[in-house]
Design a protein around this motif. Sequence first.
Motif, PDB file in Angstrom:
ATOM      1  N   ASP A   1     -17.730  98.270  -3.690  1.00  9.34           N
ATOM      2  CA  ASP A   1     -17.879  97.559  -2.425  1.00  9.34           C
ATOM      3  C   ASP A   1     -19.334  97.414  -1.997  1.00  9.34           C
ATOM      4  N   THR A   2     -20.261  97.759  -2.877  1.00  7.31           N
ATOM      5  CA  THR A   2     -21.687  97.603  -2.570  1.00  7.31           C
ATOM      6  C   THR A   2     -22.380  96.670  -3.552  1.00  7.31           C
ATOM      7  N   THR A   3     -21.576  95.959  -4.340  1.00  8.48           N
ATOM      8  CA  THR A   3     -22.096  94.977  -5.288  1.00  8.48           C
ATOM      9  C   THR A   3     -21.304  93.688  -5.122  1.00  8.48           C
ATOM     10  N   ASP A   4     -21.871  92.594  -5.591  1.00 14.60           N
ATOM     11  CA  ASP A   4     -21.173  91.315  -5.524  1.00 14.60           C
ATOM     12  C   ASP A   4     -21.757  90.403  -6.595  1.00 14.60           C
ATOM     13  N   SER A   5     -21.176  89.232  -6.758  1.00 17.20           N
ATOM     14  CA  SER A   5     -21.643  88.223  -7.705  1.00 17.20           C
ATOM     15  C   SER A   5     -21.294  86.843  -7.174  1.00 17.20           C
ATOM     16  N   PHE A   6     -21.719  85.823  -7.903  1.00 17.88           N
ATOM     17  CA  PHE A   6     -21.440  84.444  -7.502  1.00 17.88           C
ATOM     18  C   PHE A   6     -19.941  84.166  -7.478  1.00 17.88           C
ATOM     19  N   THR A   7     -19.234  84.654  -8.496  1.00 16.48           N
ATOM     20  CA  THR A   7     -17.796  84.406  -8.603  1.00 16.48           C
ATOM     21  C   THR A   7     -17.076  85.716  -8.895  1.00 16.48           C
ATOM     22  N   GLU A   8     -15.777  85.730  -8.684  1.00 16.79           N
ATOM     23  CA  GLU A   8     -14.986  86.914  -8.995  1.00 16.79           C
ATOM     24  C   GLU A   8     -15.042  87.220 -10.493  1.00 16.79           C
ATOM     25  N   GLU A   9     -15.048  86.170 -11.315  1.00 13.19           N
ATOM     26  CA  GLU A   9     -15.139  86.351 -12.764  1.00 13.19           C
ATOM     27  C   GLU A   9     -16.460  87.025 -13.153  1.00 13.19           C
ATOM     28  N   ASP A  10     -17.565  86.561 -12.578  1.00 15.52           N
ATOM     29  CA  ASP A  10     -18.872  87.178 -12.847  1.00 15.52           C
ATOM     30  C   ASP A  10     -18.876  88.642 -12.409  1.00 15.52           C
ATOM     31  N   TYR A  11     -18.323  88.886 -11.216  1.00 14.14           N
ATOM     32  CA  TYR A  11     -18.266  90.242 -10.678  1.00 14.14           C
ATOM     33  C   TYR A  11     -17.478  91.172 -11.597  1.00 14.14           C
ATOM     34  N   ASN A  12     -16.274  90.749 -11.957  1.00 10.56           N
ATOM     35  CA  ASN A  12     -15.422  91.574 -12.819  1.00 10.56           C
ATOM     36  C   ASN A  12     -16.069  91.821 -14.175  1.00 10.56           C
ATOM     37  N   MET A  13     -16.743  90.796 -14.712  1.00 13.67           N
ATOM     38  CA  MET A  13     -17.449  90.949 -15.979  1.00 13.67           C
ATOM     39  C   MET A  13     -18.556  91.998 -15.844  1.00 13.67           C
ATOM     40  N   GLY A  14     -19.309  91.948 -14.748  1.00 14.10           N
ATOM     41  CA  GLY A  14     -20.393  92.904 -14.537  1.00 14.10           C
ATOM     42  C   GLY A  14     -19.891  94.328 -14.408  1.00 14.10           C
ATOM     43  N   ILE A  15     -18.848  94.528 -13.612  1.00 12.90           N
ATOM     44  CA  ILE A  15     -18.294  95.870 -13.411  1.00 12.90           C
ATOM     45  C   ILE A  15     -17.720  96.407 -14.716  1.00 12.90           C
ATOM     46  N   LYS A  16     -17.005  95.563 -15.450  1.00 10.36           N
ATOM     47  CA  LYS A  16     -16.430  95.981 -16.747  1.00 10.36           C
ATOM     48  C   LYS A  16     -17.542  96.386 -17.708  1.00 10.36           C
ATOM     49  N   TYR A  17     -18.627  95.626 -17.726  1.00  8.83           N
ATOM     50  CA  TYR A  17     -19.748  95.937 -18.611  1.00  8.83           C
ATOM     51  C   TYR A  17     -20.347  97.299 -18.271  1.00  8.83           C
ATOM     52  N   PHE A  18     -20.530  97.571 -16.986  1.00 10.96           N
ATOM     53  CA  PHE A  18     -21.044  98.879 -16.564  1.00 10.96           C
ATOM     54  C   PHE A  18     -20.156 100.001 -17.091  1.00 10.96           C
ATOM     55  N   LYS A  19     -18.871  99.849 -16.921  1.00 17.02           N
ATOM     56  CA  LYS A  19     -17.926 100.891 -17.327  1.00 17.02           C
ATOM     57  C   LYS A  19     -17.863 101.034 -18.847  1.00 17.02           C
ATOM     58  N   ASP A  20     -17.680  99.913 -19.550  1.00 14.60           N
ATOM     59  CA  ASP A  20     -17.472  99.948 -21.002  1.00 14.60           C
ATOM     60  C   ASP A  20     -18.737 100.256 -21.785  1.00 14.60           C
ATOM     61  N   THR A  21     -19.865  99.726 -21.370  1.00 15.75           N
ATOM     62  CA  THR A  21     -21.101  99.853 -22.146  1.00 15.75           C
ATOM     63  C   THR A  21     -21.935 101.058 -21.741  1.00 15.75           C
ATOM     64  N   TYR A  22     -22.047 101.309 -20.446  1.00 19.35           N
ATOM     65  CA  TYR A  22     -22.908 102.391 -19.972  1.00 19.35           C
ATOM     66  C   TYR A  22     -22.141 103.634 -19.549  1.00 19.35           C
ATOM     67  N   GLY A  23     -20.812 103.569 -19.591  1.00 19.95           N
ATOM     68  CA  GLY A  23     -20.012 104.711 -19.166  1.00 19.95           C
ATOM     69  C   GLY A  23     -20.173 105.010 -17.687  1.00 19.95           C
ATOM     70  N   ALA A  24     -20.491 103.982 -16.905  1.00 17.93           N
ATOM     71  CA  ALA A  24     -20.716 104.164 -15.472  1.00 17.93           C
ATOM     72  C   ALA A  24     -19.438 104.593 -14.771  1.00 17.93           C
ATOM     73  N   ARG A  25     -19.620 105.416 -13.776  1.00 13.64           N
ATOM     74  CA  ARG A  25     -18.510 105.779 -12.898  1.00 13.64           C
ATOM     75  C   ARG A  25     -18.348 104.646 -11.900  1.00 13.64           C
ATOM     76  N   ILE A  26     -17.153 104.103 -11.818  1.00 14.06           N
ATOM     77  CA  ILE A  26     -16.851 103.019 -10.891  1.00 14.06           C
ATOM     78  C   ILE A  26     -16.001 103.604  -9.766  1.00 14.06           C
ATOM     79  N   CYS A  27     -16.433 103.421  -8.520  1.00 19.39           N
ATOM     80  CA  CYS A  27     -15.729 103.999  -7.375  1.00 19.39           C
ATOM     81  C   CYS A  27     -16.011 103.128  -6.156  1.00 19.39           C
ATOM     82  N   THR A  28     -15.579 103.578  -5.001  1.00 20.64           N
ATOM     83  CA  THR A  28     -15.943 102.909  -3.754  1.00 20.64           C
ATOM     84  C   THR A  28     -17.040 103.728  -3.073  1.00 20.64           C
ATOM     85  N   SER A  29     -17.701 103.123  -2.112  1.00 16.73           N
ATOM     86  CA  SER A  29     -18.737 103.860  -1.390  1.00 16.73           C
ATOM     87  C   SER A  29     -18.121 105.014  -0.603  1.00 16.73           C
ATOM     88  N   ASP A  30     -16.936 104.823  -0.057  1.00 14.64           N
ATOM     89  CA  ASP A  30     -16.273 105.924   0.664  1.00 14.64           C
ATOM     90  C   ASP A  30     -15.996 107.107  -0.256  1.00 14.64           C
TER      91      ASP A  30
END
Length: 115
Positions: free
Chosen positions: A80-109
């Motif tokens: 909830d602290t990131t965004d993109s031009f389109t939902e597709e771009d956003y989902n692609m970015g978040i997926k890349y963080f998780k799959d490639t960098y092993g990022a923890r994906i969560c909410t700010s809360d």
Amino acid sequence: DHAIAGTKGAEVIPELAPAKKDYIVPKRHYSGFFGTDLNILLKDLGVDTCVVTGLHAHMCCRHTGADAYQYGYDLVVPTDTTDSFTEEDYNMGIKYFKDTYGARICTSDELISEF
């Protein structure tokens, strides 16, 4: 203390205005690390995790995340602290963080509740 990489002159809402104890690292390119002293500052402060926020999840956030990952930082991306031009771009970015960098994906809360 907080290290903030951002665009010089960008408007900031009052609640996010830097405090005197905050560090400002002007961002000149897609990555907050490229061409800046951000890595030196974070290493000097003993930081081991970067929380990546901002625009755009598939571009600037992703490039900053790539550099942070290459420098050995753990990554957290509050959805909830990131965004993109389109939902597709956003989902692609978040997926890349998780799959490639092993990022923890969560909410700010979820992240805030840990402190």
